[in-house]
Motif scaffolding. Structure first.
Motif, PDB file in Angstrom:
ATOM      1  N   ILE A 196     -13.696   1.327   2.544  1.00 17.44           N
ATOM      2  CA  ILE A 196     -13.664   0.610   3.829  1.00 17.44           C
ATOM      3  C   ILE A 196     -12.335  -0.136   3.986  1.00 17.44           C
ATOM      4  O   ILE A 196     -12.058  -0.689   5.041  1.00 17.44           O
ATOM      5  N   ARG A 197     -11.483  -0.112   2.907  1.00 12.39           N
ATOM      6  CA  ARG A 197     -10.186  -0.809   2.980  1.00 12.39           C
ATOM      7  C   ARG A 197      -9.060   0.130   2.523  1.00 12.39           C
ATOM      8  O   ARG A 197      -8.567   0.010   1.395  1.00 12.39           O
ATOM      9  N   PRO A 198      -8.669   1.076   3.399  1.00  9.85           N
ATOM     10  CA  PRO A 198      -7.652   2.055   2.969  1.00  9.85           C
ATOM     11  C   PRO A 198      -6.321   1.438   2.548  1.00  9.85           C
ATOM     12  O   PRO A 198      -5.602   2.018   1.728  1.00  9.85           O
ATOM     13  N   GLU A 199      -6.010   0.226   3.085  1.00 12.60           N
ATOM     14  CA  GLU A 199      -4.724  -0.392   2.704  1.00 12.60           C
ATOM     15  C   GLU A 199      -4.653  -0.664   1.209  1.00 12.60           C
ATOM     16  O   GLU A 199      -3.565  -0.690   0.619  1.00 12.60           O
ATOM     17  N   THR A 200      -5.818  -0.851   0.538  1.00  8.20           N
ATOM     18  CA  THR A 200      -5.800  -1.145  -0.901  1.00  8.20           C
ATOM     19  C   THR A 200      -5.484   0.089  -1.748  1.00  8.20           C
ATOM     20  O   THR A 200      -5.304  -0.032  -2.962  1.00  8.20           O
ATOM     21  N   ILE A 201      -5.405   1.282  -1.103  1.00  2.00           N
ATOM     22  CA  ILE A 201      -4.946   2.486  -1.835  1.00  2.00           C
ATOM     23  C   ILE A 201      -3.600   2.207  -2.499  1.00  2.00           C
ATOM     24  O   ILE A 201      -3.300   2.708  -3.596  1.00  2.00           O
ATOM     25  N   LEU A 202      -2.818   1.336  -1.840  1.00  2.00           N
ATOM     26  CA  LEU A 202      -1.471   1.014  -2.358  1.00  2.00           C
ATOM     27  C   LEU A 202      -1.546   0.321  -3.724  1.00  2.00           C
ATOM     28  O   LEU A 202      -0.558   0.296  -4.458  1.00  2.00           O
ATOM     29  N   GLY A 203      -2.715  -0.234  -4.077  1.00  2.00           N
ATOM     30  CA  GLY A 203      -2.868  -0.908  -5.371  1.00  2.00           C
ATOM     31  C   GLY A 203      -3.754  -0.145  -6.341  1.00  2.00           C
ATOM     32  O   GLY A 203      -4.136  -0.671  -7.386  1.00  2.00           O
ATOM     33  N   ASP A 204      -4.116   1.131  -6.008  1.00  2.00           N
ATOM     34  CA  ASP A 204      -4.992   1.920  -6.898  1.00  2.00           C
ATOM     35  C   ASP A 204      -4.299   2.204  -8.229  1.00  2.00           C
ATOM     36  O   ASP A 204      -3.097   2.515  -8.281  1.00  2.00           O
ATOM     37  N   THR A 205      -5.101   2.109  -9.333  1.00  2.00           N
ATOM     38  CA  THR A 205      -4.542   2.454 -10.652  1.00  2.00           C
ATOM     39  C   THR A 205      -5.386   3.505 -11.374  1.00  2.00           C
ATOM     40  O   THR A 205      -5.091   3.874 -12.499  1.00  2.00           O
ATOM     41  N   ALA A 206      -6.453   4.014 -10.707  1.00  2.00           N
ATOM     42  CA  ALA A 206      -7.250   5.101 -11.295  1.00  2.00           C
ATOM     43  C   ALA A 206      -8.217   5.634 -10.239  1.00  2.00           C
ATOM     44  O   ALA A 206      -8.472   4.991  -9.226  1.00  2.00           O
ATOM     45  N   VAL A 207      -8.763   6.843 -10.529  1.00  2.00           N
ATOM     46  CA  VAL A 207      -9.917   7.370  -9.802  1.00  2.00           C
ATOM     47  C   VAL A 207     -11.009   7.528 -10.854  1.00  2.00           C
ATOM     48  O   VAL A 207     -10.771   8.095 -11.914  1.00  2.00           O
ATOM     49  N   VAL A 259      -1.393   9.026  -5.840  1.00  2.00           N
ATOM     50  CA  VAL A 259      -1.673   8.018  -4.820  1.00  2.00           C
ATOM     51  C   VAL A 259      -1.054   8.479  -3.500  1.00  2.00           C
ATOM     52  O   VAL A 259       0.148   8.756  -3.438  1.00  2.00           O
ATOM     53  N   PRO A 260      -1.862   8.594  -2.439  1.00  2.00           N
ATOM     54  CA  PRO A 260      -1.348   9.047  -1.147  1.00  2.00           C
ATOM     55  C   PRO A 260      -0.132   8.253  -0.687  1.00  2.00           C
ATOM     56  O   PRO A 260      -0.056   7.032  -0.913  1.00  2.00           O
ATOM     57  N   ILE A 261       0.837   8.982  -0.097  1.00  2.00           N
ATOM     58  CA  ILE A 261       2.071   8.438   0.492  1.00  2.00           C
ATOM     59  C   ILE A 261       3.018   7.872  -0.568  1.00  2.00           C
ATOM     60  O   ILE A 261       4.200   8.212  -0.612  1.00  2.00           O
ATOM     61  N   LEU A 262       2.505   7.019  -1.499  1.00  2.00           N
ATOM     62  CA  LEU A 262       3.391   6.431  -2.514  1.00  2.00           C
ATOM     63  C   LEU A 262       3.799   7.451  -3.576  1.00  2.00           C
ATOM     64  O   LEU A 262       4.869   7.337  -4.165  1.00  2.00           O
ATOM     65  N   GLY A 263       2.915   8.408  -3.875  1.00  2.00           N
ATOM     66  CA  GLY A 263       3.250   9.456  -4.846  1.00  2.00           C
ATOM     67  C   GLY A 263       3.107   9.052  -6.298  1.00  2.00           C
ATOM     68  O   GLY A 263       3.449   9.833  -7.194  1.00  2.00           O
ATOM     69  N   ARG A 264       2.578   7.842  -6.575  1.00  2.00           N
ATOM     70  CA  ARG A 264       2.363   7.422  -7.968  1.00  2.00           C
ATOM     71  C   ARG A 264       1.269   8.253  -8.599  1.00  2.00           C
ATOM     72  O   ARG A 264       0.293   8.599  -7.951  1.00  2.00           O
ATOM     73  N   GLU A 265       1.425   8.547  -9.913  1.00  2.00           N
ATOM     74  CA  GLU A 265       0.358   9.258 -10.617  1.00  2.00           C
ATOM     75  C   GLU A 265      -0.556   8.253 -11.325  1.00  2.00           C
ATOM     76  O   GLU A 265      -0.086   7.317 -11.960  1.00  2.00           O
ATOM     77  N   ILE A 266      -1.863   8.474 -11.183  1.00  2.00           N
ATOM     78  CA  ILE A 266      -2.856   7.589 -11.822  1.00  2.00           C
ATOM     79  C   ILE A 266      -3.905   8.461 -12.516  1.00  2.00           C
ATOM     80  O   ILE A 266      -4.114   9.618 -12.119  1.00  2.00           O
ATOM     81  N   PRO A 267      -4.558   7.948 -13.565  1.00  2.00           N
ATOM     82  CA  PRO A 267      -5.513   8.783 -14.309  1.00  2.00           C
ATOM     83  C   PRO A 267      -6.858   8.937 -13.607  1.00  2.00           C
ATOM     84  O   PRO A 267      -7.268   8.059 -12.849  1.00  2.00           O
ATOM     85  N   ASN A 315      -1.413   1.908   9.894  1.00  2.00           N
ATOM     86  CA  ASN A 315      -0.207   2.721   9.681  1.00  2.00           C
ATOM     87  C   ASN A 315      -0.361   3.684   8.513  1.00  2.00           C
ATOM     88  O   ASN A 315       0.044   4.857   8.592  1.00  2.00           O
ATOM     89  N   LEU A 316      -0.942   3.217   7.405  1.00  2.00           N
ATOM     90  CA  LEU A 316      -1.142   4.080   6.242  1.00  2.00           C
ATOM     91  C   LEU A 316      -2.095   5.232   6.599  1.00  2.00           C
ATOM     92  O   LEU A 316      -1.858   6.395   6.248  1.00  2.00           O
ATOM     93  N   TRP A 317      -3.162   4.916   7.307  1.00  2.00           N
ATOM     94  CA  TRP A 317      -4.137   5.955   7.661  1.00  2.00           C
ATOM     95  C   TRP A 317      -3.505   7.018   8.577  1.00  2.00           C
ATOM     96  O   TRP A 317      -3.752   8.213   8.433  1.00  2.00           O
ATOM     97  N   MET A 327      -1.402   9.218   6.420  1.00  2.00           N
ATOM     98  CA  MET A 327      -2.232  10.098   5.601  1.00  2.00           C
ATOM     99  C   MET A 327      -2.792  11.248   6.452  1.00  2.00           C
ATOM    100  O   MET A 327      -2.910  12.387   5.986  1.00  2.00           O
ATOM    101  N   LYS A 328      -3.121  10.921   7.703  1.00  2.00           N
ATOM    102  CA  LYS A 328      -3.618  11.964   8.614  1.00  2.00           C
ATOM    103  C   LYS A 328      -2.547  13.017   8.834  1.00  2.00           C
ATOM    104  O   LYS A 328      -2.806  14.238   8.784  1.00  2.00           O
ATOM    105  N   ALA A 329      -1.311  12.545   9.042  1.00  2.00           N
ATOM    106  CA  ALA A 329      -0.188  13.460   9.272  1.00  2.00           C
ATOM    107  C   ALA A 329       0.075  14.317   8.032  1.00  2.00           C
ATOM    108  O   ALA A 329       0.518  15.474   8.145  1.00  2.00           O
TER     109      ALA A 329
END
Length: 894
Positions: free
Chosen positions: A228-239, A258-266, A331-333, A336-338
């Motif tokens: 419900i908070r897509p902006e927090t994707i920017l702080g994801d460190t795992a799935v 990580v979408p848009i940022l391109g960081r790899e997470i485990p 903006n992030l969403w 991601m759509k694009a």
């Protein structure tokens, strides 16, 4: 007008301030056994309450009126019981609330922010604000009749309490119970400070659930995730996925992008993940979600915070840096759509955390804060209630208390504010920390003179948690602390059981080794007359100051007290207060009658005996005293007040006073009647005083003067100068005569009521005196003795009353009434339609037969074997009475 006479009407507007000033100047609010004065006796038991300190810049609302009324009742009752009572007043600096007020005022009047003003000048301005408005709440509490010892008034930021706060912090720090570190806290972006878990309210709201793809690195495969908070994707460190989920097992150990940022997470496996909820996969953002934080701790994941103090995206958010959290979401969403990463969106109902103070959405955020380790403190707090050292009223709240303390987390005590107790820790350039009782001049580790104090202040509840003992002089062993601590009751609202009560218990045990009080009494919230919560938006807020101006303080107090039961919410409307203003007028008018009776009393040489009415009112009063004492001991103050109300309004004013008017016309009964009026009214005013202190004090003063200047002055020889310190009536065991007197008088009341009701039904003019014949059975002597009373109260002509044991022939053209075993015949022929009276008798017969049927069933059941013999006999007597009544009605119908 002599000083003993009461004016025609009670003027509360001039009486209340005059009486309060008299109490305060006379020193009546002070403990009579003061450890700081000569003659102190340590063996006299004290009774102590520490007032729940209202916000120093607050204004009186009904919540204050409730706790002040309840606590003043407790204090006045114990003072009258002979305890050395102390009610400690004071106010709380209320960090966030006061700072917000001053900030708003600065913006409004000078158009500057606190940051532009600077810390030192802002704190100065806040002290100025406190000096200007701080006394308002204390004066408003005085308006309610609060009998606090104002010479002992305290403020949580005054010098003594600040020293206590410093001592408490240093002790916990030295024991290793206070630490500083990064933790996930609730961050209020508007207030720019951490707020405690208890200051966050969760509301059910409509939100949007966003589904998107987490692409697996080096492939075109993805794991679907929802948030419900897509902006927090920017702080994801795992799935995270469940280890047994066949859909995602193959991805465990892989990397996701990580979408848009391109960081790899485990991609990790964790049992916390529910396979049935959402997509069965979770994005893990430990910097902004408490559950994710716990998972990160287990898997040793990095913690990334992607928001700053103002809830804008920080340097970890790539191109979205400096965007507000809501703008970044949009903006992030869109990006991601694009990029083809969006699956879908759908409406979703969820709970949203909002700040109790400002209503804005609270952000879970990683921050360097100060914490208190709660495990050992909570254990001591649990034991104190479990082993009975502390009793919680009502008892059901013990379960809530246990549940909270058993699941407690470490307490975040630092706040990013300027108004409050600044954290007593200093840092040097090497990062060493110095924590001392006095301000240091150098680092305690390396000796560096280059030190600066921590910028944060302590949570307001840290200082108010010390309130019961810091207000008495702790950490010094003062005479007050030694004698008055532990305090007795802690009375407050159930809504701050965790905020405040639990913390006082834990602090008291930690710093003094004793519980801070032995009883916690919790009152409920005050709601409007329809049970709705009061709010300015609903327009249903009742301003106690306006109500007191219009209807008097006593009426408001009595309404709050009689309408409340421990731990339950109270509904109040202005109409209820108006009704209790009428009660105050009833007391005043009763006072006028009694003092006039004493003033006009002329000596008589004829010795008299107490009448049935005298004995009845005395027996009823003694029963009331026993009931009130029991209710007070069980904290049922509302029920006690209601019983006193009913006694004054009905038994005393409506019955005894009316009979007394007749008895005073007769020399044989005059002396005893005046004495009974004075004694009963004195005791009744004492019982009522804790509820309605102003009117009782005023009326009692007039009563006392009247008695002392009369021939019955001996009954007042031990009365003190003011009611506030008069002894509270002590319950006495029944002497054996009471039951029969009450039963006899109850019969007289029922006869009078029946005749009055009949007159009303038949619209007989009050001035018309009627004849009556009584077939009294074994009550002949009683009725003959009470004939004058019955006649005067029910509008009968005494010369036309005849009383027989029985009547062989029932009087013609008379309406019959049956009261117990007594028949009454009233010749109303010519005034009423006798045939129309048949339905009334049929109705009475039906009622009697219904009671006969009920009692026969009861006495044919197992009740006879299980109930006490006395109760069974009582029910049998009732059955015989109803059978007798039914037979008499049948005769009348024939």
């Amino acid at each position: 007008m002599t000083k003993q006479e009461l004016p025609k009407a009670y003027d509360f507007k001039t009486t209340e301030p005059r009486i309060y000033e008299k109490w305060e100047k006379g020193g009546y609010f002070k403990p009579h056994n003061d450890p700081n004065k000569p003659g102190f006796d340590p063996n006299v038991e004290p009774f102590v309450i520490s007032i729940p300190p209202p916000n120093v810049t607050g204004e009186l609302h009904l919540g204050h009126a409730m706790f002040v009324s309840v606590e003043d009742l407790m204090i006045r009752y114990h003072r009258m019981k002979g305890f050395s009572t102390l009610w400690v007043p004071g106010s709380d600096h209320a960090g966030i609330a006061t700072q917000l007020m001053v900030e708003r005022d600065l913006l409004k009047t000078e158009e500057i922010t606190r940051e532009e003003l600077g810390r030192e000048k802002f704190v100065e301005r806040t002290w100025e604000w406190k000096r200007k408005y701080g006394g308002m709440i204390a004066n408003q509490i005085r308006r309610l009749g609060a009998s606090c010892d104002w010479d002992r008034e305290r403020f949580t930021l005054d010098e003594g309490l600040s020293r206590a706060v410093r001592e408490a912090f240093v002790r916990l720090y030295e024991k290793g119970l206070i630490y500083r570190g990064p933790r996930l806290i609730n961050w209020s972006p508007g207030l720019k400070t951490a707020v405690s878990d208890l200051e966050v309210e969760y509301t059910e709201e409509q939100a949007t659930l966003y589904y998107f793809k987490y692409i697996i690195a080096g492939s075109d495969k993805y794991i679907p995730v929802a948030t419900i908070r897509p902006e927090t994707i920017l702080g994801d460190t795992a799935v995270a996925v469940h280890p047994d989920d066949e859909r995602y097992k193959k991805f465990i150990g892989s990397k996701a992008i990580v979408p848009i940022l391109g960081r790899e997470i485990p991609v990790i496996a964790d049992d916390y993940v529910s396979m049935d909820f959402g997509t069965g996969a979770l994005k893990i953002t430990p910097g902004h979600d408490p559950n994710d934080y716990a998972i990160a701790q287990r898997h040793n994941l990095p913690i990334i915070s992607m928001l700053d103090r103002e809830a804008k995206v920080n340097e970890n958010g790539g191109k979205y840096q400096c965007q507000d959290r809501i703008d970044a979401r949009k903006n992030l969403w869109a990006d991601m759509k694009a990029a083809g990463l969006v699956i879908k969106t759908e409406p979703y109902t969820t709970t949203i955390p909002r700040s109790q103070r400002g209503g804005e959405i609270v952000e879970p955020m990683i921050s360097e804060q100060w914490f208190v380790k709660m495990e050992s403190l909570a254990g001591a707090g649990l034991d104190a209630v479990r082993d009975g050292r502390i009793k919680i009223v009502p008892e059901r709240f013990e379960k809530t208390y246990f549940n909270w303390l058993e699941n407690i987390r470490d307490w975040c005590i630092s706040r990013q504010l300027w108004w409050g107790h600044r954290i007593p820790v200093w840092y040097c350039p090497d990062g060493h920390m110095t924590c001392t009782r006095e301000d240091p001049t150098e680092c305690s580790t390396c000796g560096s003179k280059d030190i600066h104090q921590d910028e944060d202040v302590l949570d307001t509840w840290f200082s108010s948690g010390l309130w019961p003992f810091s207000t008495l002089g702790w950490p010094d062993e003062t005479p007050d602390l030694k004698y008055f601590y532990p305090t007795s009751y802690m009375e407050t609202g159930y809504d701050i059981l965790f905020f405040w009560v639990a913390r006082m218990i834990m602090s008291g045990l930690e710093f003094t080794g004793e519980v801070p009080f032995h009883t916690v009494y919790l009152h409920g919230l005050v709601r409007d007359e329809h049970g709705q919560k009061m709010s300015k938006t609903k327009g249903n807020v009742i301003d106690p100051l306006i109500v007191m101006d219009e209807l008097g303080t006593d009426a408001l107090r009595f309404t709050l007290l009689v309408g409340s039961t421990p731990g339950n919410d109270t509904s109040i409307g202005v109409k209820k207060v108006e009704a209790n203003r009428n009660f105050a007028n009833k007391i005043w008018n009763a006072g006028r009658f009694v003092t006039a009776a004493i003033n006009n009393h002329e000596p008589t040489d004829k010795p008299g005996e107490y009448t049935l009415a005298d004995s009845w009112i005395w027996a009823k009063l003694q029963s009331l005293i026993r009931d009130v004492e029991r209710q007070f001991q069980n904290f049922q103050y509302g029920q006690a007040g209601q019983q006193i109300y009913e006694f004054i309004w009905s038994d005393f004013a409506d019955w005894y006073v009316e009979i007394a008017k007749e008895q005073m016309k007769c020399e044989e009964t005059r002396e005893q009647t005046v004495t009974t009026l004075a004694r009963v009214f004195d005791i009744t005013l004492r019982l009522l005083h804790p509820f309605t202190p102003f009117i009782t004090e005023e009326v009692w003063g007039h009563l006392r003067n009247a008695v002392l200047e009369s021939r019955i002055s001996n009954i007042a020889k031990d009365w003190p100068e003011m009611l506030i310190v008069a002894r509270f009536p002590e319950p006495r065991d029944p002497e054996g005569w009471e039951e029969s007197k009450i039963a006899d008088f109850t019969l007289i009341q029922e006869l009078v009521r029946s005749i009055r009701n009949l007159r009303a039904e038949k619209s007989v003019a009050p001035s018309k005196k009627l004849a009556a014949q009584f077939a009294a059975g074994d009550k002949v002597d009683l009725l003959k003795e009470q004939a004058q009373t019955i006649a005067s109260l029910s509008g009968l002509d005494p010369s036309l009353i005849t009383i027989h044991q029985s009547l062989a022939d029932k009087p013609a053209d008379a309406i019959a009434l049956v009261v117990g075993s007594v028949e009454v015949y009233l010749p109303l022929a010519g005034m009423v339609d006798l045939a129309a009276d048949k339905p009334r008798l049929e109705k009475e017969l039906k009622e009697a037969q219904s009671q006969i049927e009920r009692l026969e069933k009861l006495l044919a059941s197992d009740f006879v074997n299980k109930a006490p013999a006395a109760l069974v006999n009582k029910e049998r007597e009732k059955l015989d009475g109803y059978k007798d009544t039914a037979e008499k009605i049948k005769v009348q119908l024939k």
